[in-house]
Design an enzyme around this catalytic site. Structure first.
Site, PDB file in Angstrom:
ATOM      1  N   ASN A 106     -11.064  -2.541  -4.887  1.00 33.85           N
ATOM      2  CA  ASN A 106     -10.177  -1.606  -5.968  1.00 33.85           C
ATOM      3  C   ASN A 106     -10.999  -1.111  -7.263  1.00 33.85           C
ATOM      4  OD1 ASN A 106      -7.189  -2.716  -4.776  1.00 33.85           O
ATOM      5  ND2 ASN A 106      -8.017  -0.890  -4.094  1.00 33.85           N
ATOM      6  N   ASP A 163       1.006  -1.222  -0.079  1.00 37.28           N
ATOM      7  CA  ASP A 163      -0.118  -0.016   0.079  1.00 37.28           C
ATOM      8  C   ASP A 163       0.944   1.221   0.072  1.00 37.28           C
ATOM      9  OD1 ASP A 163      -2.436   1.422  -0.018  1.00 37.28           O
ATOM     10  OD2 ASP A 163      -2.660   1.421   2.218  1.00 37.28           O
ATOM     11  N   GLY A 164       0.367   2.349  -0.644  1.00 33.21           N
ATOM     12  CA  GLY A 164       0.896   3.576  -0.697  1.00 33.21           C
ATOM     13  C   GLY A 164       1.486   4.396  -1.716  1.00 33.21           C
ATOM     14  N   ARG A 167     -12.400   2.174  -7.869  1.00 35.08           N
ATOM     15  CA  ARG A 167     -11.448   3.433  -8.179  1.00 35.08           C
ATOM     16  C   ARG A 167     -11.985   3.917  -9.647  1.00 35.08           C
ATOM     17  NH1 ARG A 167      -5.660   2.450  -5.609  1.00 35.08           N
ATOM     18  NH2 ARG A 167      -6.525   1.929  -3.529  1.00 35.08           N
TER      19      ARG A 167
END
Ligand code: IPE
Ligand code: IPE
Ligand code: MG
Length: 249
Positions: free
Chosen positions: A70, A22-23, A73
């Site tokens: 996801n 993540d990130g 998104r």
């Protein structure tokens, strides 16, 4: 030569490490770039994790690559992620193969664009005889969905008289999960500083050690991975028993 790597006890390795990578978006934003720039720069970190596992012979590595949530998104970001996945598989398939890794995919593959699904299955097929390690990609994966599917399949089999409801135990239940051929997770790592699980392997992490790192995924290195293993080895895993009992074992 990595000094951190030298601190690892080869006799006490986790058999299964899972990573919530993540990130990427935040990594890009701090550089004034679009989120997708972060995804493109995440591939080296993926390579670092795979190579680190390979070097110290951890037999199972599961990477949370794309969650069922996801899909919500923006379409442009989802498209970039799907294209990146295909590109990376095309570029890296040989490397995965030559490292002796067997690739697995867990998740709801039916939701994937056909090209992505085909590429994934191609690499799974290409590497199916490999025995040096297992690389598991969790894609379009959601743990609640996985558990519900298992419940539905078992219910149907009970209804058809194939299973006696009294015989449903942990082992039988696990055999209906995507992860049926994988050992339980020993170590779960999440980057980006978030302390949450985000619908990942809820059943499989029952007794995992959890490590949350203040590192954004594109900055993940082999040494960071090795440090996670050292930290893991400094934990006493008691599985409900007392520390004294564990020392006697
Ligand atoms: C992880 O990075 C990659 C995926 C979830 C596909 P993010 O895209 O979630 O990055 P942040 O968390 O927004 O920074
Ligand atoms: C989890 O990260 C999914 C992957 C890393 C593939 P997210 O960025 O989607 O998680 P949340 O939304 O912050 O919980
Ligand atoms: Mg995120």
């Amino acid at each position: 030569m990595s000094l951190i790597k030298d601190k690892i006890d080869p006799e006490n390795l986790p058999q299964h490490v899972a990573i919530i990578m993540d990130g990427n978006g935040r990594w890009a934003k701090t550089r004034g770039e679009e989120r997708t720039f972060g995804h493109r720069n995440a591939i080296d970190a993926v390579r670092n994790a795979i190579n680190a596992c390979n070097e110290i012979h951890i037999p199972y590595l599961t990477l949370y690559t794309f969650s069922s949530e996801n899909w919500n998104r923006p379409a442009e970001e989802v498209n970039t992620l799907m294209n990146l996945l295909v590109e990376t598989l095309l570029l890296e398939a040989e490397e995965i193969f030559s490292k002796g890794l067997k690739m697995h995919v867990i998740g709801n593959l039916e939701k994937l664009p056909p090209l992505v699904k085909d590429q994934l299955l191609r690499v799974v097929e290409l590497t199916k005889e490999n025995t040096k390690g297992n690389l598991v990609l969790a894609i379009s994966y959601g743990s609640q969905h996985e558990i519900l599917n298992a419940v539905k399949s078992i219910s149907n089999e009970v209804k058809e008289g194939k299973i006696d409801a009294g015989n449903i135990d942990e082992k039988l239940f696990e055999s209906y999960l995507y992860t049926k051929d994988l050992p339980p997770v020993d170590l779960l790592i999440r980057t980006s500083g978030e302390i949450r699980i985000s619908n990942f392997l809820l059943w499989q992490i029952a007794y995992a050690e959890l490590q949350f790192l203040d590192v954004l995924w594109p900055d993940f290195t082999k040494d960071i991975f090795f440090q996670c293993i050292v930290n893991y080895q400094n934990k006493e895993r008691r599985f409900g028993m007392t520390g004294e009992q564990i020392k006697i074992q």
